[in-house]
Design an enzyme around this catalytic site. Structure first.
Site, short mmCIF file in Angstrom:
data_model
loop_
_atom_site.label_atom_id
_atom_site.label_comp_id
_atom_site.label_asym_id
_atom_site.label_seq_id
_atom_site.Cartn_x
_atom_site.Cartn_y
_atom_site.Cartn_z
N LYS A 40 0.82 -1.21 0.00
CA LYS A 40 0.00 0.00 0.00
C LYS A 40 0.86 1.26 0.00
O LYS A 40 1.79 1.38 0.79
CB LYS A 40 -0.90 -0.01 1.24
CG LYS A 40 -1.97 1.07 1.22
CD LYS A 40 -3.04 0.74 2.25
CE LYS A 40 -4.12 1.79 2.31
NZ LYS A 40 -4.75 2.15 1.06
N GLY A 45 6.33 0.91 5.93
CA GLY A 45 7.24 -0.03 5.28
C GLY A 45 7.42 0.26 3.80
O GLY A 45 8.52 0.24 3.26
N CYS A 46 6.31 0.58 3.14
CA CYS A 46 6.35 0.85 1.70
C CYS A 46 7.12 2.14 1.41
O CYS A 46 7.83 2.24 0.41
CB CYS A 46 4.94 0.91 1.13
SG CYS A 46 4.09 -0.68 1.29
N THR A 47 6.99 3.11 2.30
CA THR A 47 7.71 4.38 2.14
C THR A 47 9.22 4.13 2.31
O THR A 47 10.01 4.61 1.50
CB THR A 47 7.21 5.41 3.17
OG1 THR A 47 5.82 5.64 2.92
CG2 THR A 47 7.97 6.72 3.07
N ALA A 50 10.46 2.32 -0.86
CA ALA A 50 10.48 3.18 -2.04
C ALA A 50 11.58 4.23 -1.94
O ALA A 50 12.30 4.47 -2.92
CB ALA A 50 9.12 3.87 -2.21
#
Length: 155
Positions: A40, A45-47, A50
């Protein structure tokens, strides 16, 4: 669906991506690339993942590696995420989970005893020949960029 393995041909894909782009296996033919699936946009975590990849882009670019992030989010939240963190590589929307299903990353998950379908944080390094060179399942966001650089340098 059988699970993809190193040496297998990478499944075909075409998806809308940030900046009005379309990303596809056809457009990447003859180039090595990283497809990384994340659950998401704009979550911790995704930030982390990325931003780590964004920092590694100059080195990855030197070795000719294209990077595409893929989530099940619709384009508006993905565009917002990319703008917020100045992410210049394409982030694609796999809203119908067709690509995630082809790559085996749309899986049953469980939280607080509830089962649901969701994106497994998994990455695929694909060589210029269109074959999978490395697979990372259940990726640790903070360590991922270093793993990718090491594997991509060996291509």
């Amino acid at each position: 669906m059988s699970e993809l393995a190193v040496g297998a041909k990478a499944p075909d894909f075409s998806m809308p991506a940030t900046g009005g782009r379309t990303v596809s296996a056809k457009a990447l033919k003859g180039k090595p690339y990283l497809l990384y699936f994340y659950p998401k946009a704009d979550t911790p975590g995704c930030t982390k993942q990325a931003c780590g990849i964004q920092e590694a882009l100059p080195q990855l670019g030197k070795i000719g590696l294209e990077v595409i992030g893929i989530s099940p989010d619709a384009m508006p939240p993905i565009e917002k995420f990319a703008a917020k963190y100045n992410l210049t590589f394409p982030l694609a929307s796999d809203a119908d989970q067709k690509v995630a299903t082809a790559y085996g990353t749309w899986v049953e998950k469980s939280m607080y005893g509830k089962k649901y379908m969701g994106m497994e944080r998994t990455s695929f390094l694909v060589g210029a020949d269109g074959k999978i060179k490395a697979i990372w399942r259940k990726v640790k966001p903070e360590a991922h960029a270093a793993q990718v650089m090491e594997a991509a340098a060996a291509l």
